[in-house]
Every structure is written in C-alpha cells, then in structure tokens.
Write a protein that holds these residues in place. Structure first.
Motif, PDB file in Angstrom:
ATOM      1  N   ASP A   1      -6.859  -9.247  -6.776  1.00 39.87           N
ATOM      2  CA  ASP A   1      -5.498  -8.914  -7.231  1.00 39.87           C
ATOM      3  C   ASP A   1      -4.744 -10.195  -7.597  1.00 39.87           C
ATOM      4  O   ASP A   1      -4.112 -10.297  -8.644  1.00 39.87           O
TER       5      ASP A   1
ATOM      6  N   TYR B   1     -12.057  -5.194   1.956  1.00 35.97           N
ATOM      7  CA  TYR B   1     -10.645  -5.148   1.563  1.00 35.97           C
ATOM      8  C   TYR B   1     -10.095  -6.515   1.099  1.00 35.97           C
ATOM      9  O   TYR B   1      -9.471  -6.623   0.043  1.00 35.97           O
TER      10      TYR B   1
ATOM     11  N   GLY C   1       4.458 -10.824   4.255  1.00 39.10           N
ATOM     12  CA  GLY C   1       4.772 -11.025   5.662  1.00 39.10           C
ATOM     13  C   GLY C   1       3.636 -11.765   6.349  1.00 39.10           C
ATOM     14  O   GLY C   1       2.561 -11.985   5.764  1.00 39.10           O
TER      15      GLY C   1
ATOM     16  N   ASP D   1       1.524 -10.987   8.584  1.00 40.04           N
ATOM     17  CA  ASP D   1       0.224 -10.343   8.820  1.00 40.04           C
ATOM     18  C   ASP D   1      -0.752 -10.506   7.649  1.00 40.04           C
ATOM     19  O   ASP D   1      -1.935 -10.200   7.788  1.00 40.04           O
TER      20      ASP D   1
ATOM     21  N   GLN E   1       0.832  -1.203   0.000  1.00 38.72           N
ATOM     22  CA  GLN E   1       0.000   0.000   0.000  1.00 38.72           C
ATOM     23  C   GLN E   1       0.868   1.255   0.000  1.00 38.72           C
ATOM     24  O   GLN E   1       1.812   1.338   0.777  1.00 38.72           O
TER      25      GLN E   1
ATOM     26  N   ILE F   1       8.658  -8.745  11.612  1.00 37.53           N
ATOM     27  CA  ILE F   1       9.638  -7.900  12.295  1.00 37.53           C
ATOM     28  C   ILE F   1       8.873  -7.057  13.318  1.00 37.53           C
ATOM     29  O   ILE F   1       7.826  -6.491  12.994  1.00 37.53           O
TER      30      ILE F   1
HETATM   31  P1  TYM Z   1       1.202  -3.672   3.497  1.00 41.13           P
HETATM   32  O1  TYM Z   1       1.281  -2.516   2.564  1.00 41.13           O
HETATM   33  O2  TYM Z   1       0.660  -3.426   4.863  1.00 41.13           O
HETATM   34  O3  TYM Z   1       2.610  -4.345   3.694  1.00 41.13           O
HETATM   35  C1  TYM Z   1       3.411  -4.713   2.595  1.00 41.13           C
HETATM   36  C2  TYM Z   1       4.119  -6.017   2.866  1.00 41.13           C
HETATM   37  O4  TYM Z   1       4.985  -5.908   4.004  1.00 41.13           O
HETATM   38  C3  TYM Z   1       4.741  -6.953   4.915  1.00 41.13           C
HETATM   39  N1  TYM Z   1       4.999  -6.467   6.285  1.00 41.13           N
HETATM   40  C4  TYM Z   1       5.862  -7.023   7.142  1.00 41.13           C
HETATM   41  N2  TYM Z   1       6.677  -8.085   7.044  1.00 41.13           N
HETATM   42  C5  TYM Z   1       7.450  -8.380   8.120  1.00 41.13           C
HETATM   43  N3  TYM Z   1       7.452  -7.672   9.277  1.00 41.13           N
HETATM   44  C6  TYM Z   1       6.641  -6.597   9.418  1.00 41.13           C
HETATM   45  N4  TYM Z   1       6.639  -5.902  10.554  1.00 41.13           N
HETATM   46  C7  TYM Z   1       5.802  -6.226   8.320  1.00 41.13           C
HETATM   47  N5  TYM Z   1       4.898  -5.235   8.122  1.00 41.13           N
HETATM   48  C8  TYM Z   1       4.417  -5.398   6.871  1.00 41.13           C
HETATM   49  C9  TYM Z   1       3.277  -7.303   4.691  1.00 41.13           C
HETATM   50  O5  TYM Z   1       2.972  -8.589   5.167  1.00 41.13           O
HETATM   51  C10 TYM Z   1       3.148  -7.172   3.202  1.00 41.13           C
HETATM   52  O6  TYM Z   1       3.607  -8.351   2.559  1.00 41.13           O
HETATM   53  N6  TYM Z   1      -2.943  -6.146   2.043  1.00 41.13           N
HETATM   54  C11 TYM Z   1      -1.526  -5.920   1.739  1.00 41.13           C
HETATM   55  C12 TYM Z   1      -1.303  -5.368   0.337  1.00 41.13           C
HETATM   56  C13 TYM Z   1      -1.903  -6.172  -0.752  1.00 41.13           C
HETATM   57  C14 TYM Z   1      -1.428  -7.397  -1.254  1.00 41.13           C
HETATM   58  C15 TYM Z   1      -2.294  -7.749  -2.317  1.00 41.13           C
HETATM   59  C16 TYM Z   1      -0.358  -8.248  -0.901  1.00 41.13           C
HETATM   60  C17 TYM Z   1      -3.005  -5.831  -1.490  1.00 41.13           C
HETATM   61  N7  TYM Z   1      -3.236  -6.784  -2.426  1.00 41.13           N
HETATM   62  C18 TYM Z   1      -2.115  -8.952  -3.064  1.00 41.13           C
HETATM   63  C19 TYM Z   1      -0.184  -9.419  -1.637  1.00 41.13           C
HETATM   64  C20 TYM Z   1      -1.051  -9.757  -2.677  1.00 41.13           C
HETATM   65  C21 TYM Z   1      -0.955  -4.920   2.738  1.00 41.13           C
HETATM   66  O7  TYM Z   1      -1.679  -4.162   3.346  1.00 41.13           O
HETATM   67  O8  TYM Z   1       0.396  -4.871   2.812  1.00 41.13           O
END
Ligand code: TYM
Length: 328
Positions: free
Chosen positions: A132, A125, A144, A146, A9, A183
């Motif tokens: 996607d 969402y 990740g 989450d 995002q 993380i």
């Molecule tokens: P978003 O934008 O919150 O985060 C992007 C990616 O980073 C990973 N991530 C982490 N990994 C390890 N430790 C952390 N603390 C951490 N924080 C974030 C997330 O897991 C993610 O991979 N819904 C998704 C975006 C999305 C998406 C998709 C992903 C929309 N459509 C289709 C994959 C496939 C999101 O909010 O990611």
C-alpha cells in the motif's frame, strides 16, 4: 508536494482512538501534501466478514473520512480492492519478506493467539500494508502507535528490495503524535482503545449519540486519590483522559491540570463529556448528510482512477527490476 499515504480498515465502528491517533492527522496534513487515504478492505478480510456488512462499512468509512474534513478534491480517497496494483505488489513483497520477521509482528501474535484456525492472509497482512505504502512512493505515513512495527517492517522490506534490485522505493517515515498515538480503553487503561473490543463501554465511537458519550464518560475508570494530574505510570486512567481532553479541546495538559486544581474527577469527566459531544456533533451531522447524499460511489470511482494512475508506474518499475512479465 510530499506524498502521504494511510489507511483504515472498514471493520466495526471507528473510535475516538482512530480519530485522535490517525484521522485527525490525515486532515491536518492534507493541504500541505499529496495525500492518498485508503479504505483497506483487503486487510479487513484477513478475518471473517459478512459480505453485505463489509460493503456498507466501506461506504460508512468513506463518509466518515469526508465528515471529519477530508476533501476529496484535495486528497485521493479510494478503496484498496479497486486498485489491483496493491494485490500484485503485495505478492511480490511476500517473496521479499521473511517468515521470521512476519512471525515477530505483535499484531499477528495478538490476533492469532488462542485461535485454532488462522488465515494465511492474517500472517502476510504486513506485506500488503507495505505494498500500500510503497506503491505510492510515500514519504510519510500518519498512524497510531500500534502500526509503528509494521512501518519499520515496510522500511526493511523496501531497503532489502532496493539493495537487491536497484533503487526502486522511497523509504517512508512514520508520522506519529507524541501524545495521543495510543489512546487507551475507558474501562482498562492497560489496553488500547479498540473497535474490536467486545465491551462497547471501553470506547467512544465517532457516531455515539450525546447521551451515550455522557454515560460512557461517567463510567470511565479513574485512579485512586482525586487529583487531576498527568502521570502515566501512577495514574494511567486519568492520564489517558487528560490526553483525550487535551487533543479534543486543543489545550495543553498543564493548562487542564491547572483548571482542575482542587476539583475532583466528577467535574473533570463531565466537562470532558461535553467537549467530546461538541467536537463530534458537527462531524455526526455532516456524516448523516454525506452518507445519504448518493455521492460516495462517484467519489470513490474518481479516487480509484487517480490512485491507479499514481500506482502503475511503480508497479511497472518493480516488474522490470525483478524481471517479470513478457513485455517489459
Ligand atoms: P486500523 O484500521 O486498526 O486503525 C486505523 C488507524 O487508527 C490508529 N489507532 C489508534 N491510534 C491511537 N489510539 C488508539 N487506541 C488507536 N487504535 C487505532 C491506528 O494506528 C491506525 O493508524 N494496518 C492498519 C491499516 C493499514 C494501513 C496501511 C495504515 C493498512 N494499510 C498503510 C497505514 C498505511 C490498521 O489495521 O489500522
């Protein structure tokens, strides 16, 4: 080649958690797969955004994709809202998903908790996220921890659709690191590192200047005693730093534990700060070049073109299977 899809995002500054947990994996698999990496701006507007800032952040995130090593001639880099098929399939999947399963999503529960007005988009969402992924018949989705629950829901929706309308979607698998998929915050190891945490001390951002990285590291919380040892239960803060160290220096945790035997947290955190500075410095330089190159818009236009070509056959098939439209 196997199809890979993922997205981030364009909200806030991308963190070290996003990088180690997701972005770095994007780079690692790009040469062995046919990868689509999306800037998910439609997901960003599930919570309020300033329009001017959103537009800038789309270009910022695309520049970061390239700065960390994604090659736009190898991978397809594009913006979600440039490809209308995402929204169209998103709607159709809203008519396949159930209220109950969406209500169980922890991200929704967390993001809506305590708010008196929550958009319908925040609730649905995960169906857009499923669209996607399924639109590209993706086999693997690097994310990740989450996002794991959203991936499981995507598979459930795909299976239900295939069972009801005939084989249409590939069932995607999650591609997640064993260590580093979650993380944690620097100020509190019971929270994940997040770009939306109001405390900037809780995270390292990809564009933080060296001195800020050093300062944040020196203030990162540790655990009682002074031993650099991996033990997520008893020593969650140091274990998180060890994970970050291991992934950033490409060294095993055992090796690092060994290197710091008899040394305290001070040395360990100082060295970790320098490792992060050295890792991020070339990315930041490249970012500045790319962001000001005037080439981003062209890259995204070509990416959208490729994405549309890949997405259309799936959407056409979906509409035929469901019985939609006048010309099918
Ligand atoms: P978003 O934008 O919150 O985060 C992007 C990616 O980073 C990973 N991530 C982490 N990994 C390890 N430790 C952390 N603390 C951490 N924080 C974030 C997330 O897991 C993610 O991979 N819904 C998704 C975006 C999305 C998406 C998709 C992903 C929309 N459509 C289709 C994959 C496939 C999101 O909010 O990611």
């Amino acid at each position: 080649k196997t199809r890979v899809f993922s997205g981030i995002q364009p909200t806030g500054q991308i963190t070290l958690g996003n990088y180690l947990g997701a972005l770095k994996q994007f780079v690692n698999v790009q040469h062995t797969s046919d990868a689509f990496y999306c800037v998910v701006d439609l997901h960003a507007i599930t919570v309020p955004q300033d329009p001017k800032q959103l537009r800038e952040r789309i270009l910022d995130l695309t520049s970061l994709y390239i700065a960390v090593g994604l090659d736009p001639t190898q991978s397809t880099l594009f913006v979600q809202s440039d490809v209308a098929e995402h929204s169209e399939l998103g709607w159709i999947l809203q008519c396949v998903a159930h209220m109950g399963e969406l209500s169980r999503m922890t991200q929704y529960k967390e993001k809506s908790d305590g708010k008196d007005s929550v958009t319908v988009g925040l609730f649905t969402y995960p169906t857009l996220m499923a669209a996607d992924i399924l639109l590209y018949q993706s086999s693997f989705v690097p994310v990740g921890d989450d996002q794991k629950q959203h991936l499981e829901l995507t598979r459930d929706i795909a299976e239900r659709f295939n069972a009801r309308f005939g084989k249409t979607f590939t069932l995607p698998e999650v591609l997640m690191l064993k260590q580093g998929a979650r993380i944690m915050s620097l100020d509190d190891p019971s929270n994940k590192m997040s770009k939306s945490n109001p405390n900037p001390q809780s995270r390292i951002e990809m564009l933080d200047p060296p001195d800020l990285i050093r300062k944040k590291m020196s203030r990162a919380v540790t655990d009682s005693d002074r031993e650099v040892r991996y033990d997520p239960k008893l020593k969650p803060a140091v274990s998180n730093l060890l994970t970050i160290y291991s992934l950033s220096a490409n060294k095993s945790i055992e090796e690092i534990e060994h290197d710091y035997q008899g040394k305290g947290y001070g040395d360990f955190k100082k060295d970790l700060a320098e490792i992060l500075v050295a890792m991020l410095d070339p990315i930041q330089k490249r970012y500045a070049e790319v962001r000001n190159s005037g080439e981003i818009e062209g890259i995204l236009a070509r990416g959208a073109e490729r994405a549309r070509i890949a997405a259309k056959p799936t959407l056409d098939l979906v509409k035929r299977q469901v019985g939609l439209g006048s010309t099918q």
